[in-house]
Design a protein around this motif. Structure first.
Motif, mmCIF file in Angstrom:
data_model
loop_
_atom_site.group_PDB
_atom_site.id
_atom_site.type_symbol
_atom_site.label_atom_id
_atom_site.label_comp_id
_atom_site.label_asym_id
_atom_site.label_seq_id
_atom_site.Cartn_x
_atom_site.Cartn_y
_atom_site.Cartn_z
ATOM 1 N N LEU A 91 -6.131 1.633 -4.374
ATOM 2 C CA LEU A 91 -7.411 2.491 -3.647
ATOM 3 C C LEU A 91 -8.663 3.147 -4.478
ATOM 4 C CD1 LEU A 91 -4.687 3.950 -1.201
ATOM 5 C CD2 LEU A 91 -6.741 2.166 -0.418
ATOM 6 N N ILE A 103 -5.517 7.167 2.932
ATOM 7 C CA ILE A 103 -5.038 5.988 3.444
ATOM 8 C C ILE A 103 -3.930 5.719 2.605
ATOM 9 C CG2 ILE A 103 -5.358 3.869 2.330
ATOM 10 C CD1 ILE A 103 -7.343 5.008 4.516
ATOM 11 N N TYR A 133 1.393 -0.310 6.414
ATOM 12 C CA TYR A 133 -0.052 -0.462 7.138
ATOM 13 C C TYR A 133 0.601 -1.556 8.222
ATOM 14 C CZ TYR A 133 -3.301 3.275 6.495
ATOM 15 O OH TYR A 133 -3.476 3.532 5.462
ATOM 16 N N LEU A 140 -5.102 -0.557 8.394
ATOM 17 C CA LEU A 140 -5.776 -0.303 7.347
ATOM 18 C C LEU A 140 -7.467 -0.361 7.676
ATOM 19 C CD1 LEU A 140 -5.308 0.357 4.759
ATOM 20 C CD2 LEU A 140 -5.768 -1.959 3.927
ATOM 21 N N SER A 169 -9.235 3.139 7.164
ATOM 22 C CA SER A 169 -10.311 3.964 6.188
ATOM 23 C C SER A 169 -11.601 4.091 7.488
ATOM 24 C CB SER A 169 -11.137 2.017 5.523
ATOM 25 O OG SER A 169 -12.022 2.390 4.861
#
Length: 180
Positions: A24, A37, A43, A49, A53
């Motif tokens: 990340l 996240i 996810y 995802l 974000s």
């Protein structure tokens, strides 16, 4: 963009927290964004995802945005040895000496005005398009520019997350690129 489960998404969902945090951080340097996240794993789809974000980006404070921007080199000066940075800024690779000099001058003026690098989702843009955007944006208020930067970071994050979830390889063996 990918919308279903992929081997890369499965790998991200099942990796150790430390590995996921590292992945990340390669997407976005904001620790607040990364924490948000990470906290929502697993996810079910890449789209989930991406939406997470976007939501995390919308919640970032000015300080969080500054942290995210610190991970991006100036346009026209990609990070040495960083294939992500070089790929994302490829529109400047063939730029003339004059255009590169103009971008340096404009970048410095922008940094003096706003206190941070000019940030744009450079993927697919020519050097001239980046220069024109910089010229236009340098006249913005700090508040306007902060929201434009937030939008541009969101675009960059989606591109990088797409690469993460579509990658058939582990992060250690894949060739990664960097910054915009």
């Amino acid at each position: 963009m990918t919308s279903g489960t992929t081997p890369g998404l499965t790998r991200f969902n099942t990796s150790a927290d430390s590995e996921a945090v590292a992945a990340l951080h390669e997407v976005c340097s904001s620790s607040a964004w990364g924490s948000r996240i990470l906290a929502q794993r697993p996810y079910t789809t890449a789209e989930a995802l991406f939406l997470a974000s976007d939501a995390a980006m919308a919640e970032l404070t000015a300080e969080d945005l500054a942290e995210a921007m610190a991970g991006h080199p100036p346009i026209g000066r990609p990070k040495a040895g960083d294939p992500t940075s070089s790929r994302e800024q490829s529109g400047m690779a063939g730029a003339s000496t004059e255009l590169k000099a103009e971008m340096l001058e404009l970048n410095l003026a922008y940094q003096d005005t706003f206190g941070h690098v000019f940030l744009i989702c450079a993927t697919g843009l020519t050097g001239e398009q980046m220069r024109d955007a910089l010229r236009k944006r340098i006249g913005n208020s700090p508040e306007e520019e902060r929201e434009i930067v937030r939008t541009e970071l969101g675009k960059i994050n989606r591109i990088r997350l797409t690469r993460l979830v579509e990658s058939p390889e582990t992060p250690e063996t894949s060739e990664e690129e960097s910054s915009a």
